[in-house]
Design a protein around this motif. Structure first.
Motif, PDB file in Angstrom:
ATOM      1  N   ALA A 117      60.113  76.012 -15.541  1.00 33.43           N
ATOM      2  CA  ALA A 117      58.967  76.517 -14.778  1.00 33.43           C
ATOM      3  C   ALA A 117      58.055  75.376 -14.343  1.00 33.43           C
ATOM      4  CB  ALA A 117      58.202  77.541 -15.614  1.00 33.43           C
ATOM      5  N   ALA A 118      57.847  74.402 -15.232  1.00 37.43           N
ATOM      6  CA  ALA A 118      56.971  73.274 -14.905  1.00 37.43           C
ATOM      7  C   ALA A 118      57.525  72.476 -13.729  1.00 37.43           C
ATOM      8  CB  ALA A 118      56.801  72.371 -16.128  1.00 37.43           C
ATOM      9  N   TRP A 119      58.813  72.214 -13.729  1.00 35.57           N
ATOM     10  CA  TRP A 119      59.390  71.425 -12.646  1.00 35.57           C
ATOM     11  C   TRP A 119      59.475  72.220 -11.350  1.00 35.57           C
ATOM     12  CZ3 TRP A 119      60.749  66.352 -11.985  1.00 35.57           C
ATOM     13  CH2 TRP A 119      60.526  65.528 -13.097  1.00 35.57           C
ATOM     14  N   GLU A 120      59.787  73.490 -11.421  1.00 30.39           N
ATOM     15  CA  GLU A 120      59.843  74.296 -10.195  1.00 30.39           C
ATOM     16  C   GLU A 120      58.466  74.406  -9.544  1.00 30.39           C
ATOM     17  OE1 GLU A 120      61.616  77.918 -11.591  1.00 30.39           O
ATOM     18  OE2 GLU A 120      63.642  77.251 -11.066  1.00 30.39           O
ATOM     19  N   ALA A 121      57.413  74.412 -10.386  1.00 29.56           N
ATOM     20  CA  ALA A 121      56.043  74.520  -9.867  1.00 29.56           C
ATOM     21  C   ALA A 121      55.405  73.162  -9.619  1.00 29.56           C
ATOM     22  CB  ALA A 121      55.185  75.315 -10.845  1.00 29.56           C
ATOM     23  N   SER A 122      56.128  72.083  -9.926  1.00 23.41           N
ATOM     24  CA  SER A 122      55.581  70.733  -9.806  1.00 23.41           C
ATOM     25  C   SER A 122      54.268  70.609 -10.574  1.00 23.41           C
ATOM     26  CB  SER A 122      55.367  70.367  -8.321  1.00 23.41           C
ATOM     27  OG  SER A 122      55.010  68.999  -8.194  1.00 23.41           O
ATOM     28  N   ASP A 123      54.287  71.086 -11.813  1.00 20.35           N
ATOM     29  CA  ASP A 123      53.087  71.162 -12.644  1.00 20.35           C
ATOM     30  C   ASP A 123      53.202  70.139 -13.777  1.00 20.35           C
ATOM     31  OD1 ASP A 123      51.014  71.830 -14.355  1.00 20.35           O
ATOM     32  OD2 ASP A 123      51.236  73.990 -14.034  1.00 20.35           O
ATOM     33  N   ALA A 124      52.597  68.967 -13.570  1.00 19.62           N
ATOM     34  CA  ALA A 124      52.682  67.904 -14.561  1.00 19.62           C
ATOM     35  C   ALA A 124      51.996  68.292 -15.862  1.00 19.62           C
ATOM     36  CB  ALA A 124      52.075  66.619 -14.007  1.00 19.62           C
ATOM     37  N   ASP A 125      50.901  69.038 -15.782  1.00 16.59           N
ATOM     38  CA  ASP A 125      50.206  69.456 -17.001  1.00 16.59           C
ATOM     39  C   ASP A 125      51.080  70.387 -17.834  1.00 16.59           C
ATOM     40  OD1 ASP A 125      47.939  67.973 -16.405  1.00 16.59           O
ATOM     41  OD2 ASP A 125      46.971  69.629 -15.343  1.00 16.59           O
ATOM     42  N   GLY A 173      58.391  73.975  -5.436  1.00 14.26           N
ATOM     43  CA  GLY A 173      59.533  74.555  -4.746  1.00 14.26           C
ATOM     44  C   GLY A 173      60.616  73.572  -4.362  1.00 14.26           C
ATOM     45  N   GLU A 174      60.342  72.248  -4.454  1.00 17.68           N
ATOM     46  CA  GLU A 174      61.374  71.276  -4.095  1.00 17.68           C
ATOM     47  C   GLU A 174      62.471  71.204  -5.147  1.00 17.68           C
ATOM     48  OE1 GLU A 174      59.790  67.959  -1.119  1.00 17.68           O
ATOM     49  OE2 GLU A 174      59.043  67.668  -3.153  1.00 17.68           O
ATOM     50  N   TRP A 175      62.105  71.433  -6.411  1.00 14.96           N
ATOM     51  CA  TRP A 175      63.093  71.474  -7.488  1.00 14.96           C
ATOM     52  C   TRP A 175      63.485  72.908  -7.768  1.00 14.96           C
ATOM     53  CZ3 TRP A 175      65.537  67.348  -9.469  1.00 14.96           C
ATOM     54  CH2 TRP A 175      64.942  66.086  -9.321  1.00 14.96           C
ATOM     55  N   ARG A 176      64.786  73.163  -7.885  1.00 12.36           N
ATOM     56  CA  ARG A 176      65.307  74.462  -8.289  1.00 12.36           C
ATOM     57  C   ARG A 176      66.203  74.263  -9.500  1.00 12.36           C
ATOM     58  NH1 ARG A 176      61.638  77.538  -5.923  1.00 12.36           N
ATOM     59  NH2 ARG A 176      61.723  77.519  -3.641  1.00 12.36           N
ATOM     60  N   MET A 177      66.151  75.217 -10.419  1.00 15.73           N
ATOM     61  CA  MET A 177      66.848  75.004 -11.686  1.00 15.73           C
ATOM     62  C   MET A 177      67.550  76.266 -12.163  1.00 15.73           C
ATOM     63  SD  MET A 177      64.369  72.375 -13.679  1.00 15.73           S
ATOM     64  CE  MET A 177      63.898  70.872 -12.790  1.00 15.73           C
ATOM     65  N   ALA A 178      68.618  76.066 -12.939  1.00 18.81           N
ATOM     66  CA  ALA A 178      69.341  77.170 -13.554  1.00 18.81           C
ATOM     67  C   ALA A 178      69.679  76.766 -14.982  1.00 18.81           C
ATOM     68  CB  ALA A 178      70.609  77.494 -12.774  1.00 18.81           C
ATOM     69  N   ALA A 179      69.448  77.666 -15.920  1.00 20.32           N
ATOM     70  CA  ALA A 179      69.690  77.382 -17.332  1.00 20.32           C
ATOM     71  C   ALA A 179      71.177  77.327 -17.639  1.00 20.32           C
ATOM     72  CB  ALA A 179      69.018  78.449 -18.191  1.00 20.32           C
ATOM     73  N   GLU A 209      52.859  60.173 -22.880  1.00 17.44           N
ATOM     74  CA  GLU A 209      52.169  59.671 -21.687  1.00 17.44           C
ATOM     75  C   GLU A 209      53.103  58.839 -20.806  1.00 17.44           C
ATOM     76  OE1 GLU A 209      49.349  60.971 -20.973  1.00 17.44           O
ATOM     77  OE2 GLU A 209      49.394  61.980 -22.922  1.00 17.44           O
ATOM     78  N   ALA A 210      53.981  58.070 -21.430  1.00 14.23           N
ATOM     79  CA  ALA A 210      54.955  57.303 -20.652  1.00 14.23           C
ATOM     80  C   ALA A 210      55.914  58.237 -19.922  1.00 14.23           C
ATOM     81  CB  ALA A 210      55.724  56.360 -21.566  1.00 14.23           C
ATOM     82  N   CYS A 211      56.272  59.333 -20.556  1.00 12.71           N
ATOM     83  CA  CYS A 211      57.142  60.323 -19.909  1.00 12.71           C
ATOM     84  C   CYS A 211      56.457  60.922 -18.686  1.00 12.71           C
ATOM     85  CB  CYS A 211      57.523  61.430 -20.890  1.00 12.71           C
ATOM     86  SG  CYS A 211      58.679  60.923 -22.183  1.00 12.71           S
ATOM     87  N   LEU A 212      55.180  61.223 -18.825  1.00  9.16           N
ATOM     88  CA  LEU A 212      54.440  61.779 -17.685  1.00  9.16           C
ATOM     89  C   LEU A 212      54.346  60.771 -16.551  1.00  9.16           C
ATOM     90  CD1 LEU A 212      51.498  63.709 -19.374  1.00  9.16           C
ATOM     91  CD2 LEU A 212      53.381  64.674 -18.063  1.00  9.16           C
ATOM     92  N   ALA A 213      54.074  59.520 -16.902  1.00  4.09           N
ATOM     93  CA  ALA A 213      53.984  58.491 -15.866  1.00  4.09           C
ATOM     94  C   ALA A 213      55.317  58.321 -15.148  1.00  4.09           C
ATOM     95  CB  ALA A 213      53.544  57.163 -16.499  1.00  4.09           C
ATOM     96  N   PHE A 214      56.413  58.483 -15.878  1.00  5.62           N
ATOM     97  CA  PHE A 214      57.742  58.368 -15.286  1.00  5.62           C
ATOM     98  C   PHE A 214      58.055  59.575 -14.406  1.00  5.62           C
ATOM     99  CE2 PHE A 214      62.260  59.374 -15.375  1.00  5.62           C
ATOM    100  CZ  PHE A 214      62.856  58.167 -15.056  1.00  5.62           C
ATOM    101  N   ALA A 215      57.712  60.772 -14.889  1.00  9.57           N
ATOM    102  CA  ALA A 215      58.153  61.997 -14.230  1.00  9.57           C
ATOM    103  C   ALA A 215      57.253  62.468 -13.095  1.00  9.57           C
ATOM    104  CB  ALA A 215      58.280  63.125 -15.266  1.00  9.57           C
ATOM    105  N   ALA A 216      55.963  62.315 -13.251  1.00 13.62           N
ATOM    106  CA  ALA A 216      55.037  62.912 -12.284  1.00 13.62           C
ATOM    107  C   ALA A 216      55.314  62.516 -10.833  1.00 13.62           C
ATOM    108  CB  ALA A 216      53.595  62.575 -12.673  1.00 13.62           C
ATOM    109  N   PRO A 217      55.582  61.232 -10.545  1.00  7.11           N
ATOM    110  CA  PRO A 217      55.854  60.888  -9.140  1.00  7.11           C
ATOM    111  C   PRO A 217      57.112  61.542  -8.583  1.00  7.11           C
ATOM    112  CG  PRO A 217      55.299  58.924 -10.419  1.00  7.11           C
ATOM    113  CD  PRO A 217      55.523  60.027 -11.401  1.00  7.11           C
ATOM    114  N   ALA A 218      58.025  61.955  -9.458  1.00  9.06           N
ATOM    115  CA  ALA A 218      59.274  62.559  -8.992  1.00  9.06           C
ATOM    116  C   ALA A 218      59.196  64.073  -8.863  1.00  9.06           C
ATOM    117  CB  ALA A 218      60.412  62.194  -9.952  1.00  9.06           C
ATOM    118  N   MET A 219      58.084  64.676  -9.287  1.00  7.07           N
ATOM    119  CA  MET A 219      58.013  66.132  -9.310  1.00  7.07           C
ATOM    120  C   MET A 219      57.878  66.736  -7.917  1.00  7.07           C
ATOM    121  SD  MET A 219      55.899  66.946 -12.830  1.00  7.07           S
ATOM    122  CE  MET A 219      56.725  68.508 -13.186  1.00  7.07           C
ATOM    123  N   GLY A 220      57.384  65.952  -6.969  1.00  4.68           N
ATOM    124  CA  GLY A 220      57.323  66.433  -5.591  1.00  4.68           C
ATOM    125  C   GLY A 220      56.381  67.613  -5.408  1.00  4.68           C
ATOM    126  N   ALA A 221      56.666  68.396  -4.375  1.00  4.81           N
ATOM    127  CA  ALA A 221      55.851  69.577  -4.076  1.00  4.81           C
ATOM    128  C   ALA A 221      56.454  70.803  -4.739  1.00  4.81           C
ATOM    129  CB  ALA A 221      55.774  69.785  -2.565  1.00  4.81           C
TER     130      ALA A 221
END
Length: 316
Positions: A184-192, A232-238, A218-230
């Motif tokens: 859900a976090a990645w699909e919504a591009s929600d770093a928090d 809806g750009e990421w779609r995922m399936a479990a 914090e290092a994980c957030l710094a790594f991931a946040a720029p890649a999260m995009g807008a």
């Protein structure tokens, strides 16, 4: 000539196929390579079937062939430019043949630190429960040599991949909750929201990208946040990989790769990222996820806002 209880080599082989695949994966680290080695094992077994004398079980004989096929591949690799040796292994909650512990990423990665024959000894003795004599016969080693190799392999593995009693199985409710929240976090591009699912000592490990390892929340957030995009750009399936919760990912409608989560009660401990180029053999799972998600003819995901939770429910 000895004959398997089912009457034919093919039937005996099919009964062991899944176990042979898992064994080849542990030896080689790649699912696609393991599939190739299982086929090569069958070819060699078929060619040698007339000479099989039944002095061991067909199962033992097949694993002997598979192990030596894998050792030959490893020797050939040593003469080529190095490439990442590990990829995700698709597992299933209903799979009773493959022990989840025996294909966990940390264990399989730890095996890469063992010399090939030590690796083979450890797997034959500890995972497949071969006797020292059976292991020696399979590898052309004496029983004392097998025992010595096993002792050294255990010690080295304890150094590089210590056991973790706090890790959760993919089927646990907490693991499913963390998986759904991650998606859900990645699909919504929600770093928090992504931050909330990470344990304080979390790490991100992009396989095949030296120097990109991130350790600490914090290092994980710094790594991931720029890649999260807008959103809806990421779609995922479990899905499930290596007995762990995992995610099939699409970025801007293109298959991107597989994320395998190592999880504990306190949150996600490691996110291991495999780009699509390291996911050989996963095409069927991507295709099945597309069908389940009502995708269009190009394989474009159409997960909605509730897709993460629904995907986890479908996985289990």
């Amino acid at each position: 000539m000895g004959a398997p209880a089912t009457g034919t080599l093919t039937e005996a082989f099919e009964a062991e196929r899944r176990g042979l695949l898992a064994h080849a994966y542990r030896m080689l680290g790649g699912f696609h390579d393991a599939e190739d080695m299982v086929q090569e094992t069958y070819v060699r077994a078929w060619r040698g079937w007339a000479a099989f004398e039944g002095r061991s079980s067909v199962r033992t004989w097949l694993y002997r062939i598979a192990t030596n096929v894998c050792l030959t591949v490893i020797e050939d690799r040593a003469r080529r430019p190095p490439v990442p040796e590990i990829g995700p292994f698709p597992t299933d909650p209903a799979d009773l043949v493959t022990s989840r512990e025996s294909v966990r990423l940390a264990f399989v990665a730890g095996l890469r630190h063992l010399p090939p024959r030590q690796r083979a000894v450890l797997l034959l003795r500890e995972v497949l429960a071969f006797s020292a004599a059976e292991t020696g016969e399979a590898l052309g080693m004496t029983v004392p040599a097998v025992k010595s190799a096993l002792q050294r392999a255990r010690a080295r593995l304890a150094e590089v991949a210590p056991g973790r009693d706090d890790l959760l199985d993919a089927s646990s409710p907490r693991a499913r909750d963390l998986l759904a929240a991650y998606m859900a976090a990645w699909e919504a591009s929600d770093a928090d929201a992504f931050r909330e699912v990470l344990r304080a000592d979390a790490a991100i490990d992009p396989v095949g990208s030296p120097g990109s390892y991130a350790a600490g929340r914090e290092a994980c957030l710094a790594f991931a946040a720029p890649a999260m995009g807008a959103p809806g750009e990421w779609r995922m399936a479990a899905t499930e990989a290596n007995g762990q919760p995992a995610v099939l990912t699409w970025f801007r409608d293109e298959p991107y790769g597989v994320a395998v989560l190592t999880v504990a009660e306190e949150g996600i401990v490691v996110v291991t990222l495999f780009a699509i180029g390291f996911c050989g053999g996963w095409e069927a799972r991507f295709a099945a996820a597309c069908r389940m998600r009502h995708v269009d003819a190009q394989g474009v995901g159409v997960l909605g806002g509730s897709g993460a939770a629904e995907g986890v429910r479908r996985m289990v």
